[in-house]
Scaffold this motif. Structure first.
Motif, PDB file in Angstrom:
ATOM      1  N   TYR A 314      12.679  55.876 -10.987  1.00  0.00           N
ATOM      2  CA  TYR A 314      12.810  57.257 -11.430  1.00  0.00           C
ATOM      3  C   TYR A 314      13.065  58.138 -10.214  1.00  0.00           C
ATOM      4  O   TYR A 314      13.068  57.671  -9.058  1.00  0.00           O
ATOM      5  CB  TYR A 314      11.560  57.708 -12.187  1.00  0.00           C
ATOM      6  N   TYR A 317      10.506  58.206  -7.250  1.00  0.00           N
ATOM      7  CA  TYR A 317       9.851  56.928  -6.929  1.00  0.00           C
ATOM      8  C   TYR A 317       9.714  56.730  -5.423  1.00  0.00           C
ATOM      9  O   TYR A 317       8.618  56.464  -4.916  1.00  0.00           O
ATOM     10  CB  TYR A 317      10.637  55.775  -7.544  1.00  0.00           C
ATOM     11  N   TRP A 404       4.552  59.357 -19.976  1.00  0.00           N
ATOM     12  CA  TRP A 404       5.369  59.251 -18.772  1.00  0.00           C
ATOM     13  C   TRP A 404       4.583  58.635 -17.619  1.00  0.00           C
ATOM     14  O   TRP A 404       5.124  57.818 -16.861  1.00  0.00           O
ATOM     15  CB  TRP A 404       5.883  60.639 -18.404  1.00  0.00           C
ATOM     16  N   GLU A 405       3.317  58.990 -17.495  1.00  0.00           N
ATOM     17  CA  GLU A 405       2.492  58.417 -16.442  1.00  0.00           C
ATOM     18  C   GLU A 405       2.320  56.905 -16.635  1.00  0.00           C
ATOM     19  O   GLU A 405       2.305  56.136 -15.663  1.00  0.00           O
ATOM     20  CB  GLU A 405       1.115  59.090 -16.425  1.00  0.00           C
ATOM     21  N   LYS A 408       5.577  55.269 -15.507  1.00  0.00           N
ATOM     22  CA  LYS A 408       5.670  55.283 -14.039  1.00  0.00           C
ATOM     23  C   LYS A 408       4.784  54.193 -13.426  1.00  0.00           C
ATOM     24  O   LYS A 408       5.211  53.486 -12.500  1.00  0.00           O
ATOM     25  CB  LYS A 408       5.260  56.659 -13.507  1.00  0.00           C
ATOM     26  N   GLN A 412       6.104  51.033 -11.158  1.00  0.00           N
ATOM     27  CA  GLN A 412       5.555  50.811  -9.821  1.00  0.00           C
ATOM     28  C   GLN A 412       4.974  49.407  -9.676  1.00  0.00           C
ATOM     29  O   GLN A 412       5.140  48.757  -8.640  1.00  0.00           O
ATOM     30  CB  GLN A 412       4.486  51.864  -9.525  1.00  0.00           C
TER      31      GLN A 412
END
Length: 541
Positions: A314, A317, A404-405, A408, A412
């Motif tokens: 994203y 990032y 969204w978290e 993410k 990661q």
């Protein structure tokens, strides 16, 4: 009755052969059929005109033939173990359309002109009704006159003008006629204005219909959108009409493609994945793309709709991996979260309490569910000036998108693992060279046809030509060293000359022809193979 038609297989071979040699013009392809020995062999001495060539490559039925070529090509690559089925690498590039640079239509301009037209027409209508020149009409909306209502006003004004004209014809006194004629000028002029308003209103509606969700289009090619190209020679950010090409590759081979009219890659991933699944092949386990595709909507589509693993970064990032970002205490991403109390702790260790839920809907209809938090008390905080720019009587507020978290954190974790991280790093050397082969090596930088259907066919020929050139290079690498090749080549060349002189026939062995002139797969895809003599035969018209 006319002459018999050419066989589609022969036309496909001819156009693909020309595109592999960077020949895209219909007239130049026609010239190749008369000058090139390779093309004469492929066409069996037929010489289609440039009109026939152009009609064939823009025909809607050719789209299915190109799709079948890509499907067969991928099957051949899998059989020869030249690609793996573990992942696909997706990226996009912009290609200039065959359109004039100055035939643009902008949505903002249409909206501004329409707003001024509405304001002016409302004022004129109110004056006409106030002065009892025309009767009041029934309006659908008090803010805007529709096309039908503008037509009604024009008809009323035409009746008023006609009455004045009848009076002029009946009156014999010149002074009176002149007086009536002067009274007729105002409604006659306003009638022309309302006629112009109606025509412009219809034109604006047509523009909006062509625009759809886009912000611009070209009058020369209505399917093309004005985009910012990389080859900006003037260095002034000039926009050009173009299309957004999306491809999926593996080992630098193009396995699927699609054209879009929107310039951003974010909005293309979902429809492109659907196109790949429905028309080309089953999606592999990993979908690899750059940060231009990173977004909540795309992650949700890959994980939930297609049940695949996204290796897509994203926008933030790489910035979030830096030490400067991680050690910044005023960024909400670094604030500790207390799950039981559902609170965050600010740099001054004051609680950010949950306040309410909210839903944000973008212009495309996608909904994002947010949680809002507010600090319990920001007054007399020594870190306030560094923490927030809010007014002195308000507390610091933050909002969190938990969905969204989660995405993410998933990305990661995936990119931090050795296997998936290595797979993502392969993206740069896999999909980017395909665009280099298309634009720099093949020289395909601008479409020669107009319309989305026609350009879709043309880019299909160009991408298949890139695959054939790549396939040829890979097969050459597997051959013996150049000295052995030179020794083996002499008797084959002598055999070729002997066959041409003695037999006068182009009906050569396809492997020999591939060695001398062209690519094996071109024949595997679009020719019929005779098992008895191991030679390729062609269906005649």
């Amino acid at each position: 009755m006319g002459p018999s038609s050419y066989h589609p297989k022969m036309m496909m071979k001819m156009i693909l052969c020309a595109y592999t040699q960077s020949v895209f013009s219909g007239r130049k392809i026609e010239a190749l059929t008369k000058d090139s020995i390779r093309m004469m062999w492929l066409t069996q001495s037929y010489q289609p005109s440039y009109r026939t060539i152009n009609r064939f490559r823009v025909n809607p039925l050719v789209n299915a033939l190109l799709r079948e070529c890509f499907v067969q090509f991928r099957s051949q690559l899998v059989t020869e173990q030249l690609i793996d089925e573990e992942a696909i690498f997706i990226d996009g590039t912009k290609i200039e359309a065959n359109a004039n640079k100055y035939t643009f239509v902008w949505r903002k301009s249409i909206d501004n002109f329409d707003e001024k037209l509405t304001e002016k027409s409302n004022v004129l209508y109110d004056e006409l009704v106030k002065n009892t020149i025309i009767p009041e009409i029934k309006r659908e909306s008090a803010n805007e006159l529709s096309v039908t209502e503008l037509g009604q006003i024009e008809e009323h004004l035409a009746q008023v003008v006609e009455k004045f004209t009848e009076k002029i014809e009946q009156e014999e006194d010149g002074t009176t006629r002149k007086s009536i004629r002067s009274k007729r000028k105002v409604p006659k002029k306003i009638r022309k204005l309302f006629h112009d308003f109606k025509e412009r209103k219809l034109a604006y509606q047509k523009h909006r219909q062509i625009l759809g969700q886009r912000n611009s289009y070209s009058r020369t090619d209505p399917d093309a959108t004005f985009m910012r190209m990389k080859d900006d020679h003037m260095k002034n950010g000039q926009l050009k009409a173009g299309y957004n090409l999306q491809i999926a590759t593996n080992s630098q081979y193009i396995l699927g493609y699609d054209l879009f009219s929107n310039p951003t890659d974010t909005r293309t991933l979902r429809p492109f994945l659907t196109t790949l699944k429905e028309r080309f092949f089953e999606l592999p386990a990993y979908i690899v793309a750059d940060a231009g595709y990173g977004g909540e909507e795309n992650y949700q589509a890959v994980l939930e709709d297609h049940e695949r693993t996204p290796l897509i970064t994203y926008a933030m990032y790489y910035k979030e991996q830096k030490k400067k970002f991680k050690q910044n205490p005023f960024l909400p991403a670094n604030w500790p979260y207390q799950e039981l109390e559902d609170t965050f702790l600010c740099p001054n260790e004051r609680k950010m309490n949950f306040r309410n839920y909210s839903i944000r809907t973008d212009k495309y209809g996608f909904k994002r569910y947010l949680k809002r938090y507010e600090c319990e008390d920001c007054s007399n905080c020594p870190l306030r000036s560094q923490c927030t720019k809010a007014k002195s009587d308000k507390n610091r507020e933050i909002q969190k998108n938990m969905n969204w978290e989660y995405f993410k954190a998933t990305i990661q974790q995936l990119l931090s693992e050795e296997e998936t991280g290595k797979l993502y790093r392969q993206r740069k050397i896999d999909v980017e060279p395909a665009f280099g082969h298309l634009k720099a090596c093949l020289g395909f930088t601008r479409f020669s046809v107009r319309g989305k259907q026609q350009t879709h066919n043309e880019i299909g020929f160009a991408l298949m030509a890139v695959n054939l050139r790549k396939y040829k290079l890979s097969t050459l690498e597997n051959k013996k060293d150049s000295s052995n090749n030179l020794k083996n080549r002499r008797p084959k060349i002598l055999f070729t000359i002997f066959s041409l002189l003695f037999y006068g026939s182009w009906d050569l062995c396809p492997k020999l022809f591939n060695y001398l002139f062209f690519d094996t797969f071109l024949f595997l895809c679009i020719c019929n193979c005779c098992n008895t003599c191991n030679k390729y035969t062609y269906e005649r018209d």
